[in-house]
Motif scaffolding. Sequence first.
Motif, PDB file in Angstrom:
ATOM      1  N   LEU A   1       0.832  -1.205   0.000  1.00 34.22           N
ATOM      2  CA  LEU A   1       0.000   0.000   0.000  1.00 34.22           C
ATOM      3  C   LEU A   1       0.868   1.257   0.000  1.00 34.22           C
ATOM      4  O   LEU A   1       0.491   2.278  -0.596  1.00 34.22           O
ATOM      5  N   GLY A   2       2.014   1.172   0.653  1.00 32.59           N
ATOM      6  CA  GLY A   2       2.944   2.300   0.624  1.00 32.59           C
ATOM      7  C   GLY A   2       3.480   2.549  -0.770  1.00 32.59           C
ATOM      8  O   GLY A   2       3.654   3.707  -1.187  1.00 32.59           O
ATOM      9  N   ASP A   3       3.734   1.485  -1.525  1.00 35.56           N
ATOM     10  CA  ASP A   3       4.190   1.631  -2.906  1.00 35.56           C
ATOM     11  C   ASP A   3       3.108   2.288  -3.763  1.00 35.56           C
ATOM     12  O   ASP A   3       3.396   3.142  -4.605  1.00 35.56           O
ATOM     13  N   LEU A   4       1.866   1.872  -3.557  1.00 34.72           N
ATOM     14  CA  LEU A   4       0.764   2.461  -4.329  1.00 34.72           C
ATOM     15  C   LEU A   4       0.609   3.941  -3.994  1.00 34.72           C
ATOM     16  O   LEU A   4       0.420   4.775  -4.888  1.00 34.72           O
ATOM     17  N   ALA A   5       0.672   4.262  -2.696  1.00 35.21           N
ATOM     18  CA  ALA A   5       0.548   5.661  -2.291  1.00 35.21           C
ATOM     19  C   ALA A   5       1.658   6.507  -2.898  1.00 35.21           C
ATOM     20  O   ALA A   5       1.424   7.631  -3.360  1.00 35.21           O
ATOM     21  N   ALA A   6       2.888   5.957  -2.923  1.00 32.19           N
ATOM     22  CA  ALA A   6       4.017   6.684  -3.494  1.00 32.19           C
ATOM     23  C   ALA A   6       3.831   6.930  -4.983  1.00 32.19           C
ATOM     24  O   ALA A   6       4.362   7.899  -5.538  1.00 32.19           O
ATOM     25  N   ALA A   7       3.057   6.055  -5.622  1.00 34.33           N
ATOM     26  CA  ALA A   7       2.785   6.203  -7.056  1.00 34.33           C
ATOM     27  C   ALA A   7       1.580   7.104  -7.320  1.00 34.33           C
ATOM     28  O   ALA A   7       1.165   7.265  -8.469  1.00 34.33           O
ATOM     29  N   GLY A   8       1.012   7.680  -6.252  1.00 30.27           N
ATOM     30  CA  GLY A   8      -0.105   8.597  -6.419  1.00 30.27           C
ATOM     31  C   GLY A   8      -1.474   7.963  -6.417  1.00 30.27           C
ATOM     32  O   GLY A   8      -2.473   8.634  -6.705  1.00 30.27           O
ATOM     33  N   VAL A   9      -1.551   6.678  -6.079  1.00 30.56           N
ATOM     34  CA  VAL A   9      -2.845   5.990  -6.011  1.00 30.56           C
ATOM     35  C   VAL A   9      -3.492   6.303  -4.663  1.00 30.56           C
ATOM     36  O   VAL A   9      -2.836   6.165  -3.616  1.00 30.56           O
ATOM     37  N   PRO A  10      -4.762   6.721  -4.626  1.00 27.50           N
ATOM     38  CA  PRO A  10      -5.415   6.971  -3.341  1.00 27.50           C
ATOM     39  C   PRO A  10      -5.656   5.667  -2.583  1.00 27.50           C
ATOM     40  O   PRO A  10      -6.316   4.762  -3.090  1.00 27.50           O
ATOM     41  N   VAL A  11      -5.082   5.565  -1.399  1.00 24.58           N
ATOM     42  CA  VAL A  11      -5.209   4.374  -0.578  1.00 24.58           C
ATOM     43  C   VAL A  11      -5.661   4.794   0.814  1.00 24.58           C
ATOM     44  O   VAL A  11      -5.568   5.965   1.199  1.00 24.58           O
ATOM     45  N   VAL A  12      -6.131   3.842   1.596  1.00 28.69           N
ATOM     46  CA  VAL A  12      -6.460   4.105   2.987  1.00 28.69           C
ATOM     47  C   VAL A  12      -5.168   4.397   3.743  1.00 28.69           C
ATOM     48  O   VAL A  12      -4.176   3.666   3.603  1.00 28.69           O
ATOM     49  N   ASP A  13      -5.169   5.459   4.532  1.00 31.29           N
ATOM     50  CA  ASP A  13      -3.958   5.823   5.294  1.00 31.29           C
ATOM     51  C   ASP A  13      -3.519   4.643   6.157  1.00 31.29           C
ATOM     52  O   ASP A  13      -4.336   4.046   6.871  1.00 31.29           O
ATOM     53  N   THR A  14      -2.222   4.338   6.127  1.00 36.64           N
ATOM     54  CA  THR A  14      -1.720   3.146   6.807  1.00 36.64           C
ATOM     55  C   THR A  14      -0.377   3.443   7.468  1.00 36.64           C
ATOM     56  O   THR A  14       0.500   4.063   6.857  1.00 36.64           O
ATOM     57  N   ARG A  15      -0.240   2.994   8.718  1.00 35.18           N
ATOM     58  CA  ARG A  15       1.054   3.001   9.402  1.00 35.18           C
ATOM     59  C   ARG A  15       1.435   1.567   9.715  1.00 35.18           C
ATOM     60  O   ARG A  15       0.572   0.700   9.884  1.00 35.18           O
ATOM     61  N   TYR A  16       2.733   1.314   9.822  1.00 33.27           N
ATOM     62  CA  TYR A  16       3.227  -0.034  10.052  1.00 33.27           C
ATOM     63  C   TYR A  16       4.026  -0.092  11.350  1.00 33.27           C
ATOM     64  O   TYR A  16       4.796   0.827  11.666  1.00 33.27           O
ATOM     65  N   LEU A  17       3.833  -1.175  12.086  1.00 33.10           N
ATOM     66  CA  LEU A  17       4.551  -1.408  13.342  1.00 33.10           C
ATOM     67  C   LEU A  17       5.222  -2.774  13.247  1.00 33.10           C
ATOM     68  O   LEU A  17       4.571  -3.813  13.365  1.00 33.10           O
ATOM     69  N   ALA A  18       6.524  -2.767  13.010  1.00 29.87           N
ATOM     70  CA  ALA A  18       7.279  -4.016  12.904  1.00 29.87           C
ATOM     71  C   ALA A  18       7.676  -4.489  14.297  1.00 29.87           C
ATOM     72  O   ALA A  18       7.700  -3.706  15.259  1.00 29.87           O
ATOM     73  N   PRO A  19       7.982  -5.785  14.446  1.00 24.26           N
ATOM     74  CA  PRO A  19       8.490  -6.265  15.739  1.00 24.26           C
ATOM     75  C   PRO A  19       9.669  -5.423  16.205  1.00 24.26           C
ATOM     76  O   PRO A  19      10.596  -5.152  15.436  1.00 24.26           O
ATOM     77  N   GLY A  20       9.602  -4.991  17.463  1.00 25.29           N
ATOM     78  CA  GLY A  20      10.640  -4.132  18.010  1.00 25.29           C
ATOM     79  C   GLY A  20      10.287  -2.660  18.000  1.00 25.29           C
ATOM     80  O   GLY A  20      10.907  -1.867  18.727  1.00 25.29           O
ATOM     81  N   ASP A  21       9.299  -2.258  17.174  1.00 25.30           N
ATOM     82  CA  ASP A  21       8.868  -0.859  17.153  1.00 25.30           C
ATOM     83  C   ASP A  21       8.081  -0.512  18.419  1.00 25.30           C
ATOM     84  O   ASP A  21       7.389  -1.369  18.996  1.00 25.30           O
ATOM     85  N   THR A  22       8.147   0.726  18.825  1.00 27.45           N
ATOM     86  CA  THR A  22       7.299   1.214  19.910  1.00 27.45           C
ATOM     87  C   THR A  22       5.855   1.247  19.429  1.00 27.45           C
ATOM     88  O   THR A  22       5.566   1.736  18.329  1.00 27.45           O
ATOM     89  N   VAL A  23       4.947   0.718  20.221  1.00 26.45           N
ATOM     90  CA  VAL A  23       3.542   0.636  19.821  1.00 26.45           C
ATOM     91  C   VAL A  23       2.845   1.947  20.161  1.00 26.45           C
ATOM     92  O   VAL A  23       2.539   2.232  21.319  1.00 26.45           O
ATOM     93  N   VAL A  24       2.623   2.762  19.130  1.00 30.75           N
ATOM     94  CA  VAL A  24       1.909   4.027  19.274  1.00 30.75           C
ATOM     95  C   VAL A  24       0.623   3.921  18.463  1.00 30.75           C
ATOM     96  O   VAL A  24       0.670   3.647  17.257  1.00 30.75           O
ATOM     97  N   LEU A  25      -0.518   4.136  19.133  1.00 27.24           N
ATOM     98  CA  LEU A  25      -1.814   3.945  18.498  1.00 27.24           C
ATOM     99  C   LEU A  25      -2.631   5.239  18.547  1.00 27.24           C
ATOM    100  O   LEU A  25      -2.384   6.109  19.386  1.00 27.24           O
TER     101      LEU A  25
END
Length: 290
Positions: free
Chosen positions: A97-121
């Motif tokens: 979805l990040g690749d699509l957004a970078a290409a200018g495609v309207p997508v649902v806003d998305t954030r990613y939390l990988a293992p080890g990331d601080t969980v901010v919601l």
Amino acid sequence: MPRIALVTCRPGPDVAEDRDLPGLVSALREAGAEASAEVWDDGDVDWGAFDLAVIRSTWDYSWRSAEFTAWAERCAAVTRLANPANVVRWNTDKRYLGDLAAAGVPVVDTRYLAPGDTVVLPETHEYVVKPTSGAGARFAARYTPAEHDTAVRHVRRMHDEGFTAMVQPYVRSIDTAGERAVQFFGGSLLHAGRKGAVLAPGTPYDQRKVAHPGLTAWTPTAAELDVAERALAAVPGAPELLYARVDLVDGEDGRPRVMELELVEPNLFLWLHPESVPRVVKHLLSAAAR
């Protein structure tokens, strides 16, 4: 006589039934093909004996994505695989979805939390948490800011199992306008459907959900077709796609946005659109001949 494998998975309590599969096998056989349903992780299958292997209902792949993508590459080395293995690898991880957004495609806003990331919601609006490798709303749930601690436990459970979590605002238009699934086959529009909301408030993330509630036939609007086609055009490398499903919802501005781009094993809902079966069979036979 072309030999075509429709690739599926083993039945199990966490796997939905593929209502399309028996009818599609029969239709291919009636059209002169030697067609069969084959399980992707069956070590006894000789994939090189087929002219075409079509991924259809490998609906257990999301919790075995590394194993599945490795299979796709092995299969593609000995026969024609649809969709191609590089598409499978890209599309099994919803960070696309990040690749699509970078290409200018309207997508649902998305954030990613990988293992080890601080969980901010989110603290100001309702939101959805789900894995980047998932299908059928598995490990997905919606939360209000008041359910922060429950959502954190959800994310940490996914992290413990090696999954990256994705966080999206809950798109309220789904409750009224639903989600539209626009299907393509052989490079052109096949048909479309609309379904209701999958995630009910308070439903635990580990509870099985109905993946396509209230599914009905739908005629896509010009705006929906435009976004869907832009999404397909943004797939890296402009690969040849035998099939595709673009799932759309309406943003706060009322315009369609991509919720998911399904290029691996989308349910085609041929049982809802039996008039589409001859076109699918025609494209499958043509792909096998190439």
